[in-house]
Design a protein around this motif. Structure first.
Motif, short mmCIF file in Angstrom:
data_model
loop_
_atom_site.label_atom_id
_atom_site.label_comp_id
_atom_site.label_asym_id
_atom_site.label_seq_id
_atom_site.Cartn_x
_atom_site.Cartn_y
_atom_site.Cartn_z
N THR A 82 0.77 -1.26 0.20
CA THR A 82 0.09 -0.14 -0.05
C THR A 82 0.92 1.26 -0.02
O THR A 82 2.07 1.09 0.32
CB THR A 82 -0.82 -0.03 1.35
OG1 THR A 82 -0.18 -0.11 2.62
CG2 THR A 82 -1.75 -1.15 1.21
N SER A 83 0.35 2.44 -0.28
CA SER A 83 1.11 3.57 -0.35
C SER A 83 1.40 4.12 1.25
O SER A 83 2.19 4.75 1.65
CB SER A 83 0.50 4.80 -0.89
OG SER A 83 0.22 4.32 -2.39
N ASN A 117 -6.74 2.10 6.70
CA ASN A 117 -6.73 2.30 5.33
C ASN A 117 -7.67 1.07 4.58
O ASN A 117 -7.64 0.00 4.52
CB ASN A 117 -5.32 1.84 4.96
CG ASN A 117 -4.80 2.18 3.60
OD1 ASN A 117 -5.31 2.16 2.48
ND2 ASN A 117 -3.52 2.18 3.26
N ARG A 119 -7.47 0.31 1.52
CA ARG A 119 -6.80 -0.60 0.69
C ARG A 119 -6.43 -1.87 1.59
O ARG A 119 -6.28 -2.98 0.62
CB ARG A 119 -5.61 0.26 0.16
CG ARG A 119 -4.61 -0.39 -0.88
CD ARG A 119 -4.84 -0.75 -2.24
NE ARG A 119 -5.75 0.23 -2.97
CZ ARG A 119 -5.23 1.08 -4.08
NH1 ARG A 119 -3.96 0.88 -4.32
NH2 ARG A 119 -6.16 1.59 -4.82
N VAL A 120 -6.23 -1.82 2.44
CA VAL A 120 -5.82 -3.13 3.40
C VAL A 120 -6.97 -3.90 3.31
O VAL A 120 -6.68 -5.32 3.14
CB VAL A 120 -5.45 -2.59 4.91
CG1 VAL A 120 -5.31 -3.79 5.58
CG2 VAL A 120 -4.20 -1.69 4.81
N ASP B 103 -5.96 5.47 0.50
CA ASP B 103 -4.58 5.20 0.56
C ASP B 103 -3.52 6.18 -0.16
O ASP B 103 -2.91 5.74 -0.98
CB ASP B 103 -4.31 3.81 -0.11
CG ASP B 103 -2.90 3.24 0.34
OD1 ASP B 103 -2.50 3.70 1.22
OD2 ASP B 103 -2.39 2.55 -0.58
#
Lengths: 548, 135
Positions: A82-83, A117, A119-120, B103
């Motif tokens: 992830t970022s 987050n 995205r996780v 993100d």
């Protein structure tokens, strides 16, 4: 503590809903499990030489086990690409200067709150589905409490009783050189958690050093069922897991950088015994081959203790693999079960997924390694070819693209596994970096097949195509490489060579027929490699033997 | 769940719910949890202190025992709520937040203040007593 609980009562749930277009990646058909199983039964082929080495490997394993059975289970931590970190917006990149990507949240400073987050969750669902798991539509985070200097908050945010995914499996094809075969290993669960910082032990001095860049970086922990029986199976499970995380794009799976870390539990029991033996945990293996060796070493160590009547010397402990001495050694003995005093994380709401969200992710999944292998096997490729190609999804994409451009599967596989693989290895580049496009490789293959150029010329221009690019057609014209297939033209070349070498002709005709190779070489040289070898041989033989 | 998790070795006793303590709208919890009527074990303060890495004098242990028990008793009151007909919930509130965090990275701009507050900093590392063993 009570205060935290009240904050928990106020926390809202995060409901993940898809955003338009967010998952419009590659949509590929999902494989049919049944078809795969049916196809497998008739497809185990192995060359005789491999078969004997298979037998040898199996026999050796049997001998080493000496009536004992080893049980292996693996916990794998995968760092997500992830970022940002799991619960704060800090960026993370491996190799940053120590203690630079930190903020009050990942430092565990008072008064801060974690924010998940999204995205996780997406990555967790992705991997869960790729591992054939059941996804929990509602899950939550829990605190795992322990004291260690790399853990600033004094607890790790993890998932305890309700992991985001559970009950899956992973299909593995064992390498041909280790006996081959197909195995299915159970996946107990996949859960989300955060990483700890990095602890550096100074060689001298009475202190340790902490770098908290990694603290809070998102991880997925994948727990296997105790389904593995030897080092090879365990190493192949891990390497398949690495392929899957790379294919679905949730992690770079790099073992050296610690993006994929395996903790292995090994126990041994006498054949026929129902209950498991005492399990020993092994850590610190930074390659699949180290994993294989560490496990086999540990199995043998435990069997030896059993045979010497010292089974009670096998204690529940954590051992480290030492690559230098090729041995495992005790890191710490475990005294009873660690008490992590898990409780629900009050600072984070539950994670609620919608069916739509999960379906969109399911549809976005690429074709997975197992499906690829079965598809390649079905094309008639040998298991060795299949395993090589399916090992890397970039290679798969390249190969598939060659096929789409009309290349014959076996020929494309040969070029990729032979000359191209050798080039990639020598130059340390990936297949994506070479200038030879799959379309041109397909063109090269068909140019050889239809006789436009010889195989030898093909090999010669391959390197140029890889380094400089360009088209096969262009190179053929530019370098005047078209194969000479006109019998009259070849005849003229042959006549010339025979006329220039009267001595050799005499020797040939008086019995030294091996000299045919010399003549063929001369003709080929004269034609700059362009003479069709079959025609050349035929005409040459006629001419040489004409005087008899 | 929550209080049992906090102090895992303590069992909760049911005690009468004071009227008005819980607004009815908040009455979502676990219906499958047995409402235990067993007598409450005394908290093992020494063990709890050890688990929390807190040093307590014998007098403090004496003082904390009843206080901890009081807190647990307070939670114990929740056990009296009749939840037979209520679907178990993972958390107290399920009110939705539709936009979880994206993100996208953001560097914290006052790193100096964090570093400043570290009691023992040995640039670029945080210095801690030598540790080799987790347990």
């Amino acid at each position: 503590m009570a205060l935290f609980i009240f904050r928990g009562f106020c926390a809202n749930a995060i409901i993940l809903i898809p955003k338009n277009g967010a998952f419009l990646h590659k949509i590929r058909p999902k494989r049919s499990q049944f078809e795969v199983q049916a196809r497998r039964s008739g497809s185990t082929e192995a060359r005789p030489a491999q078969k004997s080495s298979q037998m040898a490997t199996r026999e050796r394993q049997q001998q080493q086990l000496q009536g004992f059975e080893a049980i292996i289970g693996i916990e794998t931590h995968v760092q997500l690409q992830t970022s940002t970190k799991a619960f704060c917006r800090c960026p993370y990149s491996y190799g940053s200067d120590p203690n630079t990507t930190i903020c009050p949240v990942c430092m565990g400073l008072p008064g801060t709150l974690p924010v998940l987050n999204s995205r996780v969750v997406e990555f967790a669902v992705k991997l869960g589905l790729a591992l054939n798991c059941e996804i929990s539509m509602k899950s939550k985070f829990d605190r795992k409490q322990y004291f260690y200097p790399d853990l600033p908050k004094g607890y790790q945010i993890s998932q305890f009783d309700i992991p985001i995914a559970k009950g899956g499996f992973l299909d593995v094809d064992l390498p041909v050189e280790f006996g081959g075969g197909h195995k299915k290993f159970g996946i107990t669960r996949v859960h989300m958690e955060e990483d700890a910082g990095k602890l550096v032990h100074s060689d001298t001095g009475s202190f340790s050093q902490v770098d908290l860049n990694r603290a809070g970086v998102p991880l997925l922990e994948i727990v296997s069922e105790p389904d593995m029986r030897n080092g090879i199976e365990a190493a192949e499970y891990a390497s398949e897991l690495q392929r899957v995380v790379r294919y679905v794009g949730v992690s770079n799976g790099n073992m050296q950088e610690g993006s994929l870390r395996c903790d292995v539990n090994v126990s041994v029991r006498p054949g026929g015994q129902q209950e498991f033996g005492t399990k020993v945990e092994i850590k610190n293996m930074n390659s699949f081959s180290a994993m294989n060796k560490a496990i086999d070493y540990e199995i043998n160590r435990q069997i030896l203790l059993h045979k010497q009547g010292q089974a009670n010397q096998i204690v529940q402990e954590t051992r480290l693999w030492d690559d230098a001495t090729q041995k495992t050694f005790t890191m710490r003995k475990k005294e009873g079960l660690a008490d992590y005093r898990y409780f629900p994380e009050p600072d984070l709401p539950e994670v609620v997924l919608t069916d739509e969200y999960v379906d969109q992710i399911r549809k976005s999944l690429p074709e997975l390694p197992e499906a690829k292998r079965r598809r390649y096997e079905n094309m008639g490729l040998t298991m060795q070819d299949v395993l090589f190609l399916a090992n890397d999804d970039d290679v798969c994409d390249y190969f598939d693209s060659c096929i789409q451009n009309g290349a014959e599967a076996k020929l494309a596989a040969n070029w990729i596994m032979g000359d191209i693989a050798a080039y990639l290895k020598n130059e340390k580049v990936s297949i994506k970096e070479i200038k030879l496009t799959p379309k041109e490789l397909a063109e090269l293959i068909s140019s050889i097949k239809n006789g436009t150029i010889s195989g030898k010329i093909g090999k010669e221009i391959l390197n140029e195509l890889i380094c400089k690019g360009g088209t096969v057609q262009g190179l053929i014209l530019e370098k005047d490489l078209v194969q000479i297939v006109d019998p009259a033209a070849i005849e003229a070349l042959v006549d010339g060579v025979i006329a220039e070498n009267p001595k050799q002709l005499e020797q040939y005709r008086s019995g030294r027929t091996k000299l045919q190779g010399f003549f063929a070489g001369q003709v080929m040289k004269k034609s700059k490699g362009k003479a069709n070898p079959v025609l050349l041989t035929k005409i040459l033989q006629e001419k040489l033997n004409a005087g008899n | 769940m929550i209080s049992c998790g906090l102090l895992p070795r303590l069992r909760l006793a049911a005690s009468p719910l004071k009227p008005g303590l819980l607004p009815t709208s908040k009455r979502s919890s676990y219906s499958h949890r047995p409402r235990c009527a067993a007598a409450l074990e005394s908290p093992d303060v020494a063990r709890l202190a050890d688990a929390a890495r807190i040093s307590l004098s014998p007098q403090e242990v004496e003082q904390f025992g009843p206080k901890i028990r009081q807190v647990v008793d307070w939670f114990g009151q929740l056990q009296a709520v009749d939840l037979e007909s209520i679907e178990p919930s993972l958390r107290a509130s399920t009110e939705a937040v539709s936009s979880p965090r994206e993100d996208t990275p953001e560097t914290f701009d006052n790193r100096e203040a964090i570093i400043e507050a570290i009691p023992s900093y040995d640039d670029p590392y945080i210095k801690v007593p030598r540790v080799l063993n987790k347990d």
